[in-house]
Design an enzyme around this catalytic site. Sequence first.
Site, mmCIF file in Angstrom:
data_model
loop_
_atom_site.group_PDB
_atom_site.id
_atom_site.type_symbol
_atom_site.label_atom_id
_atom_site.label_comp_id
_atom_site.label_asym_id
_atom_site.label_seq_id
_atom_site.Cartn_x
_atom_site.Cartn_y
_atom_site.Cartn_z
ATOM 1 N N GLY A 248 26.254 58.846 31.797
ATOM 2 C CA GLY A 248 25.139 59.783 31.648
ATOM 3 C C GLY A 248 24.881 60.586 32.909
ATOM 4 O O GLY A 248 25.539 60.384 33.941
ATOM 5 N N GLY B 141 24.103 59.168 25.036
ATOM 6 C CA GLY B 141 25.416 59.755 25.324
ATOM 7 C C GLY B 141 26.524 59.159 24.458
ATOM 8 O O GLY B 141 27.688 59.524 24.610
ATOM 9 N N GLU C 249 28.774 50.086 27.138
ATOM 10 C CA GLU C 249 27.669 49.815 28.077
ATOM 11 C C GLU C 249 27.111 48.414 27.853
ATOM 12 O O GLU C 249 26.834 47.679 28.811
ATOM 13 C CB GLU C 249 26.558 50.858 27.891
ATOM 14 C CG GLU C 249 26.978 52.246 28.350
ATOM 15 C CD GLU C 249 25.970 53.330 28.019
ATOM 16 O OE1 GLU C 249 26.043 54.388 28.642
ATOM 17 O OE2 GLU C 249 25.119 53.132 27.143
HETATM 18 C C1 5RP Z 1 24.650 56.860 27.393
HETATM 19 C C2 5RP Z 1 23.350 56.289 27.812
HETATM 20 C C3 5RP Z 1 22.653 56.925 28.984
HETATM 21 O O1 5RP Z 1 22.404 55.952 29.924
HETATM 22 C C4 5RP Z 1 21.363 57.516 28.512
HETATM 23 O O2 5RP Z 1 21.630 58.426 27.460
HETATM 24 C C5 5RP Z 1 20.621 58.216 29.642
HETATM 25 O O3 5RP Z 1 21.286 59.395 29.978
HETATM 26 P P1 5RP Z 1 20.818 60.330 31.158
HETATM 27 O O4 5RP Z 1 21.026 59.587 32.425
HETATM 28 O O5 5RP Z 1 21.718 61.536 31.027
HETATM 29 O O6 5RP Z 1 19.365 60.697 30.928
HETATM 30 O O7 5RP Z 1 22.855 55.344 27.268
HETATM 31 O O8 5RP Z 1 25.142 56.233 26.253
#
Ligand code: 5RP
Length: 217
Positions: A28, A96, A102
Amino acid sequence: MYQDELKKQAAEAALDYVEGGVIGVGTGSTVNHFIAALARICHRIEGAVSSSEASTERLKQHGIPVLDLNAVGELGLYVDGADEANHQLELIKGGGGALTREKIVAAASRRFVCIADESKLVEVLGRFPLPVEVIPMARSFVARELVRLGGTPVWREGFVTDNGNVILDVQGLSIHDPKALEQQINNIPGVVTVGIFALRPADVLILGTQNGPQTIA
Ligand code: 5RP
């Protein structure tokens, strides 16, 4: 300060938790700041285990060796962002689309440091549509089951995860018992991963705020 500067602030503060060895790295825009910061001290670490193809590419671009989780055993530290976090450090992740890897890397790590800007802290999880990674043939079945749980699933059309699956983003859930809902959705046949991280929450949450980084542990 703009949201992206707050993300960078949290990411920079996470460097304090890097003690060497192999670091688990999430996905992300906040993590992208962490990767850039990590590159400055990459001589102090052995490498990184990545949670997505996107982060793998970025780590390599910064000269950080990317290692296979199967080759490294338990990780000391995992750093990742979140779409929402509550005060118990339970999270919604997967905006994301990288939620499955993750969750694996988080589970394989002794300490999970979550980095986010202050807008991600909520009283009750669920305003952010809950991502659920699903085996493609089960998409409609899982969607009907999620409706039975009170949600409104929306197919993230045109998006394929790193694992070849699809994502349903579930709107309209107010998640008062994140652990129970995580287990319930995990048990639906066809679900690969639900984006609730409550059974294995973060251990530390670093929020970028207008007053500097704030740590909740
Ligand atoms: C990806 C995720 C990211 O950690 C989440 O979407 C946060 O994204 P960002 O740092 O762009 O705000 O879970 O799968």
